[in-house]
Structures are given as structure tokens and as C-alpha cells.
Design a protein around this motif. Structure first.
Motif: not given
Length: 176
Positions: A140, A161, A164-165
């Protein structure tokens, strides 16, 4: 099919290790799908980039993105981005290096003909496998974008993020 596209997207992300006077060619392929009740959202994105490594630590180049988003019962939205990026790399060992990518550019969507700018920073780690092939890992970053359409209010978005990724990729470095 969705799992195959997802695995492919994980394999084709970011770019390779830094070698002075070399050309980096890489990019991302992504797919996502979400269903809420009877409504379904799916999008596909292709993000190529090309960069020149002018020192062992610094790379600069061009990046782009084409995204197609479909929502059940609504018009498709295509989003285009084009801009530049700068990468700074630091070797942690013979095998691993840390990098930070900063990108900025112009974006346009087909929905309402909205236009604007974007900027983002994404740190990551790459593992040099052999002959300029690398595995790349990132989780992220921080991003900003704005869009201004004909009939819509100006949209500003700031995203954070980290965690989150997950991007895992393979890439190639071409020595000039």
C-alpha cells in the motif's frame, strides 16, 4: 477465472532492481469484484511504466493507467492516467533492496468527462533473483487525487492504505 486474473495481477507489479544506465519496463495488472445485494461492481486495470535508471539509487520515468469499472445497471466508467514517477532504492543486502516510488500526473474519466490530477507514494521491497529478474512486494501507500466534472462537484480524495493491499510481482531490468 477471477482467481486466475487475481494471481496474474499479483505476479505483474512494480519494476526491477536498480542498475545504473538501464531501462526498466514493468507495470501492474489488477482486477477486483464486489457484490452487495443485487448490485455488482467489477473493475480491471492495466498500469504500464517505463523508467531510466540514471544512478544506482535513482530511477525516473513515465507511468500510465487504463481502468474500466462496471456497475450493474449503470454506465461503464473508464479512467485514464498518465504521468511521471521517481524511484529511490536502497540496497539492504545482495538479495534485497528497499524502494520508494513517488508518482504524479493527469487523469480523466469517461463518466461526466471529469478531469484532474493524482499523486502517490508507495514503498516496497524487491528481491533480485537472477539476470535482472526480481520479485517485488508492497503493501500500500499514500495517495491523493482530485476530479472535476461537468455536472459534479469537485472531488478530492486522500488515501492511506498501508496494509490494505498486497502486491507481489515479477519484473525485468534491461541494461543499456
Amino acid at each position: 477465472m477471477k482467481k486466475l486474473v487475481f494471481l496474474f495481477a499479483l505476479l505483474i507489479t512494480t519494476i526491477a532492481s536498480a542498475q545504473k544506465n538501464s531501462l526498466l519496463v514493468g507495470g501492474n495488472v489488477g482486477f477486483s469484484s464486489e457484490k452487495i445485494g443485487d448490485s455488482k461492481l467489477s473493475d480491471f486495470e492495466l498500469s504500464p511504466l517505463v523508467g531510466y535508471q540514471f544512478s544506482e539509487k535513482w530511477t525516473a520515468g513515465l507511468q500510465g493507467s487504463i481502468m474500466n469499472a462496471k456497475v450493474t445497471g449503470l454506465e461503464n466508467n473508464e479512467k485514464y492516467k498518465v504521468g511521471g514517477f521517481v524511484r529511490y532504492s536502497v540496497s539492504l543486502s545482495e538479495l534485497f533492496s528497499f524502494y520508494g516510488d513517488f508518482g504524479v500526473g493527469y487523469q480523466k474519466t469517461s463518466l461526466n468527462n471529469a478531469k484532474g490530477i493524482y499523486a502517490g507514494f508507495e514503498p516496497g521491497v524487491y528481491m533480485d533473483i537472477k539476470n535482472g529478474f526480481c520479485l517485488n512486494f508492497s503493501i500500500g501507500g499514500i495517495n491523493y487525487d482530485n476530479l472535476n466534472g461537468k455536472n459534479d462537484l469537485r472531488q478530492n480524495h486522500i488515501g492511506f492504505d498501508f496494509g490494505k493491499t498486497l502486491n507481489i510481482g515479477i519484473s525485468k531490468n534491461f541494461v543499456l
